[in-house]
Design an enzyme around this catalytic site. Structure first.
Site, PDB file in Angstrom:
ATOM      1  N   HIS A  88     -29.597 -72.283  18.610  1.00  0.00           N
ATOM      2  CA  HIS A  88     -29.252 -72.656  19.983  1.00  0.00           C
ATOM      3  C   HIS A  88     -30.479 -72.772  20.891  1.00  0.00           C
ATOM      4  CE1 HIS A  88     -29.242 -68.195  20.868  1.00  0.00           C
ATOM      5  NE2 HIS A  88     -29.713 -68.643  22.017  1.00  0.00           N
ATOM      6  N   ASP A 118     -26.651 -69.825  13.440  1.00  0.00           N
ATOM      7  CA  ASP A 118     -27.508 -69.830  14.623  1.00  0.00           C
ATOM      8  C   ASP A 118     -28.969 -69.578  14.261  1.00  0.00           C
ATOM      9  OD1 ASP A 118     -28.079 -70.224  17.281  1.00  0.00           O
ATOM     10  OD2 ASP A 118     -27.694 -68.152  17.863  1.00  0.00           O
ATOM     11  N   GLY A 192     -33.725 -65.118  26.497  1.00  0.00           N
ATOM     12  CA  GLY A 192     -35.116 -65.296  26.093  1.00  0.00           C
ATOM     13  C   GLY A 192     -35.470 -64.461  24.884  1.00  0.00           C
ATOM     14  N   ASN A 193     -34.693 -63.382  24.609  1.00  0.00           N
ATOM     15  CA  ASN A 193     -34.880 -62.599  23.392  1.00  0.00           C
ATOM     16  C   ASN A 193     -34.382 -63.357  22.160  1.00  0.00           C
ATOM     17  OD1 ASN A 193     -34.626 -59.602  25.101  1.00  0.00           O
ATOM     18  ND2 ASN A 193     -36.061 -59.803  23.388  1.00  0.00           N
ATOM     19  N   SER A 194     -33.554 -64.377  22.384  1.00  0.00           N
ATOM     20  CA  SER A 194     -32.953 -65.108  21.274  1.00  0.00           C
ATOM     21  C   SER A 194     -34.014 -65.630  20.310  1.00  0.00           C
ATOM     22  CB  SER A 194     -32.146 -66.294  21.802  1.00  0.00           C
ATOM     23  OG  SER A 194     -31.057 -65.868  22.566  1.00  0.00           O
ATOM     24  N   LEU A 246     -13.733 -78.047   1.245  1.00  0.00           N
ATOM     25  CA  LEU A 246     -12.451 -78.333   0.595  1.00  0.00           C
ATOM     26  C   LEU A 246     -11.831 -79.597   1.173  1.00  0.00           C
ATOM     27  CD1 LEU A 246     -10.283 -77.474  -1.429  1.00  0.00           C
ATOM     28  CD2 LEU A 246      -9.292 -76.016   0.359  1.00  0.00           C
ATOM     29  N   GLY A 247     -11.798 -79.731   2.493  1.00  0.00           N
ATOM     30  CA  GLY A 247     -11.325 -80.961   3.105  1.00  0.00           C
ATOM     31  C   GLY A 247      -9.867 -80.963   3.514  1.00  0.00           C
ATOM     32  N   LEU A 252      -2.131 -71.414  10.429  1.00  0.00           N
ATOM     33  CA  LEU A 252      -1.548 -70.178   9.931  1.00  0.00           C
ATOM     34  C   LEU A 252      -0.029 -70.308   9.812  1.00  0.00           C
ATOM     35  CD1 LEU A 252      -2.470 -67.259   9.214  1.00  0.00           C
ATOM     36  CD2 LEU A 252      -1.851 -66.628  11.537  1.00  0.00           C
TER      37      LEU A 252
END
Length: 349
Positions: A88, A118, A192-194, A246-247, A252
């Site tokens: 990101h 990420d 900013g730590n990301s 799988l497609g 549910l």
């Protein structure tokens, strides 16, 4: 896990950590000795790892034609300029500048990214650079001391400490996919730590800081080093991570418990197939709308997350066995998995 002195010889921080890992008891220590040892351990870690931590400045172009700046952290993983950061941080960036700890700046190129975890790798054209080494995140324990280094709010090479608050958390990635086995820590993280490293008291990277919860205090998350190493290998070789596909489009649905004996109840759940993608492994295997998938290779499938997790562990090209409820009867369907299509490329067509 901290330095103390015996009559014969001192026990180092590493010795103490080994004892803790093996379940050994630590002798009682004076508070001053504990604090001094912890302080010394953090100083050693920072001296070892901080030179490999970098800042990233990015520029993204919006649909309206304006430029939007962004920033994050990362760390060098090879002496010839490969940098690991968050997806990101660099996603859709048209310009990436990497600032090294010694003040030098380099334009960087995106090697590859994986929004599902990420994580991303960029590269600068330089050699002989300091690197941060990966540790064994599978050996982490709740309560273990960790140190985060990064550039929160643009403040370069900031250091914070904390403990591992929990292991095995799940977190939704930027693309909506579930990231498993996430590390939760109370080390104070800020924007900013990301992309910065989460390290243990030996100076080994055990995680990649990835997210905080807005409005919460003491809730930070990191992708484990074991996941990061696997993703890095694929990004450097292929520029992307290939996952099995799988497609189907499903939802549910409750099914009678007799179809899922592991459930232990009278009713259970599965994934009802609403649509089968043309040309997909599901179509070739003969899956039909209305089928309800209740197991994959014998493991129960009770939710879309279960199906996603099990498919994520299956190698591309492997054959899986699906337990399917079809017209009130339990059937078996074999499907040979194909690589997942590139979502962004498809969307841009």
């Amino acid at each position: 896990m901290l330095h103390h002195t015996l009559v014969v010889q001192p026990i180092t921080t590493a010795d103490a950590e080994d004892a803790a890992m093996q379940g050994g008891a630590m002798p009682a220590l004076e508070p001053e000795t504990l604090l001094d040892a912890f302080s010394a351990a953090v100083v050693r870690v920072v001296q070892r790892v901080a030179p490999a931590v970098v800042g990233l400045r990015v520029v993204r172009s919006t649909h309206r034609g304006s430029d939007v700046p962004g920033a994050g952290s990362g760390f060098l993983i090879t002496p010839d300029g490969y940098v690991l950061t968050n997806s990101h941080v660099v996603h859709r960036a048209r310009q990436i500048v990497v600032s090294l700890a010694d003040g030098r700046e380099f334009a960087a190129q995106l090697v590859g990214e994986d929004p599902a975890t990420d994580l991303a790798v960029v590269r600068v054209q330089a050699n002989g650079l300091p690197i941060a080494e990966f540790g064994d995140s599978d050996r982490l324990q709740v309560g273990q001391l960790v140190i985060a280094i990064g550039n929160p709010l643009g403040l370069q090479a900031s250091v914070v400490t904390g403990v591992v608050s929990a292991l095995g958390r799940s977190l939704r990635g930027p693309d909506g996919r579930l990231i498993e086995n996430v590390i939760q820590t109370d080390a104070p993280l800020n924007p900013g730590n990301s992309g910065g490293p989460l390290v243990d008291t030996r100076g080994k990277v055990v995680g990649v800081n990835t997210a905080i919860i807005a409005g919460a205090q003491g809730l930070g998350f990191a992708i484990p080093a074991s996941t990061a190493q696997w993703v890095v290998g694929q990004l450097v070789r292929e520029g992307r991570v290939q996952r099995a596909w799988l497609g189907i489009i499903g939802e549910l649905k409750s099914v009678p418990g007799r179809f899922v004996p592991e459930h232990g109840g009278t009713r259970a759940a599965g994934i009802a197939v609403r649509e089968v993608i043309v040309g997909s492994p599901a179509e070739r295997a003969g899956l039909r709308p209305g089928d309800v998938i209740v197991s994959l290779d014998g493991a129960p499938v009770r939710s879309p997350t279960d199906l996603q997790r099990l498919l994520g562990r299956a190698p591309v090209g492997s054959t899986i066995v699906l337990g399917v409820v079809r017209q009130g009867k339990l059937a078996t369907v074999r499907a040979e998995l194909a690589p997942e299509p590139d979502r962004e490329r498809q969307a841009s067509r």
